[in-house]
Write an enzyme that holds these catalytic residues in place. Structure first.
Site, PDB file in Angstrom:
ATOM      1  CE  LYS A  47      -1.677   1.609   4.131  1.00  0.00           C
ATOM      2  NZ  LYS A  47      -1.382   3.019   4.394  1.00  0.00           N
ATOM      3  CG  ASN A  48       2.336   2.690   3.496  1.00  0.00           C
ATOM      4  OD1 ASN A  48       1.170   2.957   3.224  1.00  0.00           O
ATOM      5  ND2 ASN A  48       2.762   2.539   4.737  1.00  0.00           N
ATOM      6  CB  CYS A  52      -5.123  10.578  11.093  1.00  0.00           C
ATOM      7  SG  CYS A  52      -3.543   9.887  11.521  1.00  0.00           S
ATOM      8  NE  ARG A  87       0.226  10.682   9.641  1.00  0.00           N
ATOM      9  CZ  ARG A  87      -0.188   9.577   9.014  1.00  0.00           C
ATOM     10  NH1 ARG A  87      -1.312   8.995   9.368  1.00  0.00           N
ATOM     11  NH2 ARG A  87       0.501   9.093   8.013  1.00  0.00           N
ATOM     12  CG  ASP A 140       3.614   2.035   9.419  1.00  0.00           C
ATOM     13  OD1 ASP A 140       3.730   2.232   8.203  1.00  0.00           O
ATOM     14  OD2 ASP A 140       3.307   2.928  10.222  1.00  0.00           O
ATOM     15  NE  ARG A 151      -6.936   4.401   5.779  1.00  0.00           N
ATOM     16  CZ  ARG A 151      -6.518   5.626   6.079  1.00  0.00           C
ATOM     17  NH1 ARG A 151      -6.864   6.179   7.227  1.00  0.00           N
ATOM     18  NH2 ARG A 151      -5.753   6.304   5.253  1.00  0.00           N
TER      19      ARG A 151
HETATM   20  C1  EPZ Z   1       4.138   7.300   5.925  1.00  0.00           C
HETATM   21  O1  EPZ Z   1       3.331   8.332   6.477  1.00  0.00           O
HETATM   22  C2  EPZ Z   1       3.268   6.061   5.939  1.00  0.00           C
HETATM   23  N1  EPZ Z   1       2.090   6.278   5.100  1.00  0.00           N
HETATM   24  C3  EPZ Z   1       2.843   5.755   7.372  1.00  0.00           C
HETATM   25  O2  EPZ Z   1       2.127   4.526   7.334  1.00  0.00           O
HETATM   26  C4  EPZ Z   1       4.094   5.553   8.230  1.00  0.00           C
HETATM   27  O3  EPZ Z   1       3.705   5.356   9.568  1.00  0.00           O
HETATM   28  C5  EPZ Z   1       4.991   6.804   8.122  1.00  0.00           C
HETATM   29  O4  EPZ Z   1       5.297   7.060   6.740  1.00  0.00           O
HETATM   30  C6  EPZ Z   1       6.305   6.646   8.893  1.00  0.00           C
HETATM   31  O5  EPZ Z   1       6.996   5.535   8.397  1.00  0.00           O
HETATM   32  C7  EPZ Z   1       2.222   6.113   3.765  1.00  0.00           C
HETATM   33  O6  EPZ Z   1       3.283   5.818   3.245  1.00  0.00           O
HETATM   34  C8  EPZ Z   1       0.969   6.324   2.945  1.00  0.00           C
HETATM   35  P1  EPZ Z   1       6.123  10.920   7.723  1.00  0.00           P
HETATM   36  P2  EPZ Z   1       3.841   9.873   6.384  1.00  0.00           P
HETATM   37  O7  EPZ Z   1       5.909  12.094   6.843  1.00  0.00           O
HETATM   38  O8  EPZ Z   1       4.473  10.107   5.065  1.00  0.00           O
HETATM   39  C9  EPZ Z   1       6.054  14.349  10.990  1.00  0.00           C
HETATM   40  C10 EPZ Z   1       0.364   3.054   7.767  1.00  0.00           C
HETATM   41  O9  EPZ Z   1       0.041   2.535   8.843  1.00  0.00           O
HETATM   42  N2  EPZ Z   1       5.930  15.259   9.840  1.00  0.00           N
HETATM   43  O10 EPZ Z   1       7.405  10.170   7.650  1.00  0.00           O
HETATM   44  O11 EPZ Z   1       2.732  10.752   6.797  1.00  0.00           O
HETATM   45  C11 EPZ Z   1       4.747  13.584  11.197  1.00  0.00           C
HETATM   46  O12 EPZ Z   1       3.873  14.350  11.972  1.00  0.00           O
HETATM   47  C12 EPZ Z   1       0.742   4.522   7.730  1.00  0.00           C
HETATM   48  O13 EPZ Z   1       0.441   2.445   6.664  1.00  0.00           O
HETATM   49  C13 EPZ Z   1       5.984  16.631  10.055  1.00  0.00           C
HETATM   50  O14 EPZ Z   1       6.121  17.091  11.198  1.00  0.00           O
HETATM   51  O15 EPZ Z   1       4.951   9.864   7.523  1.00  0.00           O
HETATM   52  C14 EPZ Z   1       5.187  12.339  11.903  1.00  0.00           C
HETATM   53  O16 EPZ Z   1       5.284  12.607  13.284  1.00  0.00           O
HETATM   54  C15 EPZ Z   1       0.491   5.215   9.065  1.00  0.00           C
HETATM   55  N3  EPZ Z   1       5.859  17.482   9.000  1.00  0.00           N
HETATM   56  C16 EPZ Z   1       6.585  12.089  11.331  1.00  0.00           C
HETATM   57  O17 EPZ Z   1       7.002  13.305  10.721  1.00  0.00           O
HETATM   58  C17 EPZ Z   1       5.709  17.008   7.714  1.00  0.00           C
HETATM   59  O18 EPZ Z   1       5.627  17.850   6.777  1.00  0.00           O
HETATM   60  C18 EPZ Z   1       6.607  10.975  10.288  1.00  0.00           C
HETATM   61  O19 EPZ Z   1       5.811  11.392   9.228  1.00  0.00           O
HETATM   62  C19 EPZ Z   1       5.659  15.615   7.503  1.00  0.00           C
HETATM   63  C20 EPZ Z   1       5.789  14.759   8.586  1.00  0.00           C
END
Ligand code: EPZ
Length: 416
Positions: free
Chosen positions: A22-23, A116, A121, A303, A395
């Site tokens: 998915k990711n 969420c 996020r 995850d 999902r």
């Molecule tokens: C991706 O989310 C995955 N989703 C998430 O999987 C996964 O948990 C996450 O990466 C971390 O590995 C998809 O790939 C669709 P991040 P993403 O941007 O891209 C902060 C699942 O269960 N952040 O690496 O949203 C954020 O708040 C899902 O399949 C900022 O502060 O993750 C978080 O605390 C859940 N500002 C941390 O970074 C930003 O602009 C990690 O977020 C972006 C992120």
């Protein structure tokens, strides 16, 4: 709403085939917007998030045709550059259309993804770095309104190795003028898969998988066909299902080294895992506790945190698990405690006594991976566990009850 009824305790046996990731596919789906020519994606998993992304792409004017295990995307006639709140609110990964729309049409309006269940996020890292690439961004009544005279390649330095920000910027940079260097880039296998997909379309990407990705912008991209990697998070979930039920099962169609950190923790706990080219075989094992800190790849994946916590509840000694990525990713804990786990929370730290035995109880899903944690507990709990709001599970887990039933689980889906 649907619910799952799971009768435990269970023994599992046989082989489970992991679906495509998915990711990996969500950013690739956004990437179909980058070219006028048809893009064929193979073995897309039948997941709610994929359906949501398809709906969003169709709203933008992408023509999608399905033929067996191949889905063709035709973005030659995009009629809108606006991703509305209706869709974005159900899946924050919709923000990934920002990069491709700016790259191809120099404008985009994308509703700000709300937080969420697992955290606020924000998308500040996405937006700040698009500004560095020559994008004007305004926030107007909950929408990101972005426009540019044309994306310019730039040296970018992410304040955090954000997976989504890395993907969004890659999706923009491939058609930018000049070279973009993304420093402190995320290194997840899904990033490498996105780079491989973009290269298939003629993009010039290098360094993916390291913390510095270089992209030389090109005039345009051509079409192509692509199949994403196996879903390592789904695979980890089934490996834990095998271990928690003390079964021997085979988990295939994924790349074992994508779970290096997970397997080294599990093997440190005493798990017997035989690694092959295209999957692993898990054997009944006597397990002790562990100390786990979630981290960006190649660290322990956030995850898999919830699913691991279910397992740590039953092992022979205590454990400490610290969540460093999301600020509120312990919603499975109260539900697991209702089933008999002994987990104490102190901020981002969870302390588990171990040696618990789960008892069936009606429980509620709160987010995707928390739901998987509840299913794992239900597999070994004494009695019939009712798991509600399983739309969260749909999902990210394709045919979950079919795959678990084929392994011998007693699991049924029914209307609530
Ligand atoms: C991706 O989310 C995955 N989703 C998430 O999987 C996964 O948990 C996450 O990466 C971390 O590995 C998809 O790939 C669709 P991040 P993403 O941007 O891209 C902060 C699942 O269960 N952040 O690496 O949203 C954020 O708040 C899902 O399949 C900022 O502060 O993750 C978080 O605390 C859940 N500002 C941390 O970074 C930003 O602009 C990690 O977020 C972006 C992120």
């Amino acid at each position: 709403m649907d619910r799952l009824l799971v009768k435990g305790p269970t023994k599992l046996e046989g082989t489970v085939e992991i679906s495509c990731s998915k990711n990996a596919y969500l950013p690739i789906l956004a990437g179909v917007l980058l070219t006028m020519e048809p893009v064929v994606l193979v073995d897309l998993p039948k997941l709610r998030d994929v359906k949501t992304m398809n709906k969003l792409l169709a709203e933008l004017g992408v023509v999608i045709t399905y033929e067996g295990n191949k889905t063709t995307y035709d973005s030659s006639n995009i009629t809108s550059c606006e991703a509305t709140y209706e869709l974005v609110k159900t899946m924050r990964a919709s923000i990934l259309v920002l990069g491709p729309l700016l790259a191809r049409f120099q404008k985009a309006t994308v509703s700000l993804p709300g937080g969420c269940a697992i955290g606020a996020r924000p998308v500040d890292i996405h937006l700040r770095n698009f500004e560095r690439m020559g994008v004007e961004i305004e926030l107007d009544s909950g929408n990101v309104v972005a426009k540019t005279a044309g994306l310019e390649g730039h040296e970018l330095n992410l304040s955090f190795a954000s997976v989504g920000a890395t993907e969004n910027l890659m999706l923009g940079a491939v058609l930018a003028k000049g070279t973009t260097i993304i420093k402190n880039a995320a290194r997840e296998p899904e990033i490498i898969d996105l780079a491989n997909f973009l290269t298939t379309l003629g993009a010039k990407v290098s360094g993916e998988g390291t913390n510095e990705i270089t992209i030389d912008g090109v005039e345009k991209l051509h079409g192509g066909e692509y199949r994403a990697i196996g879903d390592r998070i789904e695979a980890a979930t089934y490996v834990i299902a095998g271990l928690i039920t003390k079964s021997e099962i085979e988990v295939t169609n994924f790349i074992p080294e994508h779970l290096g950190a997970v397997f080294s923790i599990l093997e440190g706990m005493g798990a017997k895992i035989e690694r092959g080219e295209n999957g692993v075989r898990v054997f009944p094992s006597t397990l002790t506790g562990a100390t786990i800190d979630t981290a960006p790849y190649p660290g322990f994946p956030t995850d898999v945190q919830a699913q691991m916590m279910t397992l740590l509840g039953v092992v022979s000694s205590s454990s400490v698990l610290t969540e460093h990525i999301f600020e509120n990713r312990f919603m499975h804990v109260p539900e697991l405690n209702r089933m008999g786990a002994k987990i104490a929370l102190n901020g981002s730290v969870a302390m588990l006594e171990g040696k618990c035995s789960y008892k069936a109880a009606p429980v509620m899903c709160t987010d995707l991976r928390a739901s998987a944690a509840l299913v794992l507990a239900a597999l070994v709990a004494e009695g019939e566990t009712e798991i509600r709001r399983i739309y969260h599970l749909d999902r990210g887990y394709e045919h979950l009850e079919k795959k678990l039933s084929a392994l011998g689980a007693n699991i049924k889906r029914s209307r609530e």
